[in-house]
Write an enzyme that holds these catalytic residues in place. Structure first.
Site, PDB file in Angstrom:
ATOM      1  N   HIS A 198      39.231 -19.996 -63.917  1.00  0.00           N
ATOM      2  CA  HIS A 198      39.996 -18.747 -63.777  1.00  0.00           C
ATOM      3  C   HIS A 198      41.371 -18.850 -64.447  1.00  0.00           C
ATOM      4  O   HIS A 198      42.411 -18.877 -63.780  1.00  0.00           O
ATOM      5  CB  HIS A 198      40.155 -18.364 -62.292  1.00  0.00           C
ATOM      6  CG  HIS A 198      40.480 -16.906 -62.109  1.00  0.00           C
ATOM      7  ND1 HIS A 198      40.116 -16.190 -61.005  1.00  0.00           N
ATOM      8  CD2 HIS A 198      41.138 -16.018 -62.900  1.00  0.00           C
ATOM      9  CE1 HIS A 198      40.542 -14.940 -61.109  1.00  0.00           C
ATOM     10  NE2 HIS A 198      41.170 -14.819 -62.274  1.00  0.00           N
ATOM     11  N   ALA A 256      36.218 -11.199 -65.774  1.00  0.00           N
ATOM     12  CA  ALA A 256      36.656 -10.114 -64.872  1.00  0.00           C
ATOM     13  C   ALA A 256      36.808 -10.662 -63.455  1.00  0.00           C
ATOM     14  O   ALA A 256      37.873 -11.193 -63.106  1.00  0.00           O
ATOM     15  CB  ALA A 256      35.664  -8.961 -64.945  1.00  0.00           C
ATOM     16  N   ARG A 257      35.756 -10.575 -62.671  1.00  0.00           N
ATOM     17  CA  ARG A 257      35.740 -11.157 -61.336  1.00  0.00           C
ATOM     18  C   ARG A 257      34.346 -11.707 -61.086  1.00  0.00           C
ATOM     19  O   ARG A 257      33.351 -11.054 -61.453  1.00  0.00           O
ATOM     20  CB  ARG A 257      36.082 -10.114 -60.268  1.00  0.00           C
ATOM     21  CG  ARG A 257      37.560  -9.779 -60.136  1.00  0.00           C
ATOM     22  CD  ARG A 257      38.372 -10.941 -59.564  1.00  0.00           C
ATOM     23  NE  ARG A 257      39.773 -10.606 -59.375  1.00  0.00           N
ATOM     24  CZ  ARG A 257      40.741 -10.814 -60.274  1.00  0.00           C
ATOM     25  NH1 ARG A 257      40.444 -11.357 -61.448  1.00  0.00           N
ATOM     26  NH2 ARG A 257      41.989 -10.489 -60.017  1.00  0.00           N
ATOM     27  N   GLY A 312      42.124 -16.917 -67.488  1.00  0.00           N
ATOM     28  CA  GLY A 312      42.177 -15.895 -68.539  1.00  0.00           C
ATOM     29  C   GLY A 312      43.577 -15.440 -68.904  1.00  0.00           C
ATOM     30  O   GLY A 312      43.889 -15.203 -70.065  1.00  0.00           O
ATOM     31  N   ILE A 348      41.768  -4.110 -71.285  1.00  0.00           N
ATOM     32  CA  ILE A 348      41.272  -5.405 -71.785  1.00  0.00           C
ATOM     33  C   ILE A 348      40.016  -5.186 -72.642  1.00  0.00           C
ATOM     34  O   ILE A 348      39.863  -5.805 -73.701  1.00  0.00           O
ATOM     35  CB  ILE A 348      41.008  -6.389 -70.623  1.00  0.00           C
ATOM     36  CG1 ILE A 348      42.297  -6.586 -69.799  1.00  0.00           C
ATOM     37  CG2 ILE A 348      40.516  -7.729 -71.148  1.00  0.00           C
ATOM     38  CD1 ILE A 348      42.133  -7.424 -68.535  1.00  0.00           C
ATOM     39  N   GLU A 395      35.270 -18.720 -55.642  1.00  0.00           N
ATOM     40  CA  GLU A 395      36.220 -19.680 -56.235  1.00  0.00           C
ATOM     41  C   GLU A 395      36.937 -20.464 -55.147  1.00  0.00           C
ATOM     42  O   GLU A 395      37.272 -19.900 -54.112  1.00  0.00           O
ATOM     43  CB  GLU A 395      37.251 -18.913 -57.075  1.00  0.00           C
ATOM     44  CG  GLU A 395      36.614 -18.281 -58.289  1.00  0.00           C
ATOM     45  CD  GLU A 395      37.560 -17.407 -59.089  1.00  0.00           C
ATOM     46  OE1 GLU A 395      38.796 -17.466 -58.880  1.00  0.00           O
ATOM     47  OE2 GLU A 395      37.064 -16.657 -59.943  1.00  0.00           O
ATOM     48  N   SER A 420      31.288   2.347 -69.801  1.00  0.00           N
ATOM     49  CA  SER A 420      32.281   2.457 -68.713  1.00  0.00           C
ATOM     50  C   SER A 420      31.893   3.678 -67.898  1.00  0.00           C
ATOM     51  O   SER A 420      31.120   4.515 -68.375  1.00  0.00           O
ATOM     52  CB  SER A 420      33.698   2.582 -69.279  1.00  0.00           C
ATOM     53  OG  SER A 420      33.796   3.762 -70.018  1.00  0.00           O
ATOM     54  N   GLY A 439      38.558  -0.467 -70.317  1.00  0.00           N
ATOM     55  CA  GLY A 439      39.972  -0.219 -70.014  1.00  0.00           C
ATOM     56  C   GLY A 439      40.825  -0.940 -71.051  1.00  0.00           C
ATOM     57  O   GLY A 439      40.396  -1.161 -72.186  1.00  0.00           O
TER      58      GLY A 439
HETATM   59  C1  GLV Z   1      43.779 -12.354 -62.857  1.00  0.00           C
HETATM   60  O1  GLV Z   1      42.643 -12.612 -62.653  1.00  0.00           O
HETATM   61  C2  GLV Z   1      44.367 -11.077 -62.599  1.00  0.00           C
HETATM   62  O2  GLV Z   1      43.709 -10.196 -62.008  1.00  0.00           O
HETATM   63  O3  GLV Z   1      45.534 -10.887 -62.966  1.00  0.00           O
END
Ligand code: GLV
Length: 326
Positions: free
Chosen positions: A285, A238-239, A287, A158, A268, A177, A156
Site C-alpha cells: 500500500h 484502489a482498495r 501508491g 486518478i 491489510e 464508471s 475520476g
Molecule cells: C491512500 O490509499 C489514500 O486513500 O490516500
C-alpha cells in the site's frame, strides 16, 4: 483562550506540524508502530480534533470514546475507514485529502502494470540471487505494454491520470464508471466508454480506480475474472476489498487471467499466501508514497483542522451537512 486539543496518530511531517501548532495543542503518537486501539481510545477522550491515518477506524466505538470530538481529518483521499454518517449524526466534521495524490498514485499504478507485464519482480529476485547464469533468448519473457488496450475502472482524477499516461505508450484506452463522462472529456483523454463486462472482455490491462463503498465491495469476483482475457492483468491501487481475493487467487491459479499488480489487500497488512505467486507483483500500500505527496497530504489534513478551529469551513469536508457552530 486555550488552543483546542488535537490527537495526531502519526508524527506527520514538519510542514504539517507547523500549520497545526498555529491553532492547536497537538499530542502526537510518535512511535513507529501504529497506535494500539486501547491507547487511541484513551488518548482521544479529551480531544476536539483527530488527525488520523487510514489505518484508524473511526466509527461508533471511537466516537463514543471521544465525546468532545469535533473534527476528524483523514490523511488520505480514501475514507472507507471513517463512518461518515456516524460522524454527521454526532456533528463531527470529517475531511480527506483529494487532488494531491492523483499523479503520484497513477505513476505507481503504472509501475505495477509494467512490473507485472515485464516480470520485473521475478527478474529482480533472479538478479539479486546470484543464480543468474547467462542471457537467454526465452528468459523471463513477458508481454508488451505499448500498443495494448488499457481498461480503466473508475474514471475520476486518478483514472484520468492513467489515461493521460497511456498515450505515451500508444495504447487504446477504454473506461467504465458509474456515470459516463461528457463527450469532450472522452475526447480530451482519448478514452472510450464501455459497459464493465465489455471492458473486461477487451482490456489487456484492467486497472482499478474506484472508491470502496457498498457498491464496489467485492465487485471483482469470479464472474468478473471469467470475463477477462486469459492474457490480461489486473492492477489494483484502489482498495483491497473491491476485489474478492479468494476468487483472484483462483483466477490466477487456473489461468483465467495472466497476472496481477497489487498495492492493496482485503485485510491489510495480511496478504493471502495464494497471492504470493510469480505472476503477481506485490506492494505494501504505497501508491501515494512519494515524499512530496505524503507531505502534501499531511499538510492538507493540518489545513483542514486549522481552518475548522478558526471557524472557517474545512476545505475538504466529507459531510458538508454538518453545521459548524460559530
Ligand atoms: C491512500 O490509499 C489514500 O486513500 O490516500
Amino acid at each position: 483562550m486555550p488552543k483546542p486539543k488535537v490527537l495526531a496518530t502519526h508524527e506527520l511531517f514538519d510542514a504539517a506540524r507547523q500549520i497545526l501548532q498555529e491553532a492547536c495543542d497537538v499530542e502526537y503518537w510518535a512511535k513507529p508502530e501504529l497506535i494500539p486501539r486501547d491507547e487511541l481510545l484513551q488518548r482521544v477522550r479529551d480531544k476536539e480534533g483527530l488527525v488520523s491515518l487510514l489505518t484508524v477506524r473511526v466509527g461508533e466505538e471511537l466516537l463514543r470514546a471521544a465525546p468532545k470530538l469535533r473534527i476528524v481529518a483523514n490523511v488520505a483521499v480514501g475514507f472507507d475507514n471513517i463512518d461518515v454518517p456516524a460522524c454527521t449524526a454526532r456533528g463531527v466534521v470529517a475531511t480527506n485529502t483529494p487532488g494531491v495524490l492523483d499523479e503520484t498514485t497513477a505513476d505507481f499504478a503504472w509501475t505495477l502494470l509494467m512490473a507485472a507485464a515485464r516480470r520485473l519482480g521475478e527478474g529482480e529476485a533472479l538478479a539479486r540471487s546470484g543464480n543468474w547464469k547467462n542471457w537467454d533468448l526465452a528468459q523471463l519473457v513477458g508481454t508488451d505494454v505499448h500498443g495494448k488496450t488499457l481498461g480503466i475502472v473508475g474514471f475520476g482524477r486518478i483514472g484520468k491520470a492513467m489515461a493521460r499516461r497511456a498515450r505515451g505508450f500508444n495504447m487504446k484506452v477504454i473506461y467504465n464508471s458509474p456515470k459516463r463522462a461528457p463527450e469532450e472529456v472522452e475526447k480530451e483523454f482519448a478514452a472510450e466508454y464501455r459497459e464493465l463486462n465489455a471492458l473486461l472482455a477487451e482490456a489487456d490491462f484492467v486497472t482499478l480506480h474506484m472508491p470502496l463503498n457498498e457498491g464496489t465491495r467485492g465487485l471483482f469476483d469470479m464472474a468478473k475474472f471469467s470475463r477477462m482475457k486469459p492474457t490480461a492483468f489486473l492492477i489494483n491501487t484502489a482498495r483491497g476489498p473491491v476485489v474478492d481475493e479468494a476468487a483472484l487467487v483462483y483466477a490466477l491459479e487456473s489461468g483465467k487471467i495472466a497476472g496481477a499488480g497489487l498495492d492493496v489487500y482485503e485485510n491489510e497488512p495480511f496478504i493471502l499466501p495464494g497471492l504470493k505467486r510469480a505472476n503477481v507483483v506485490l506492494a505494501p500500500h504505497m501508491g501515494s508514497a512519494s515524499l512530496e505527496t505524503r507531505t502534501k497530504m499531511a499538510v492538507i489534513a493540518a489545513e483542514n483542522t486549522v481552518a475548522f478551529f478558526k471557524g472557517q469551513k474545512a476545505p475538504n469536508m466529507l459531510n458538508p451537512d454538518v453545521v459548524q457552530p460559530k
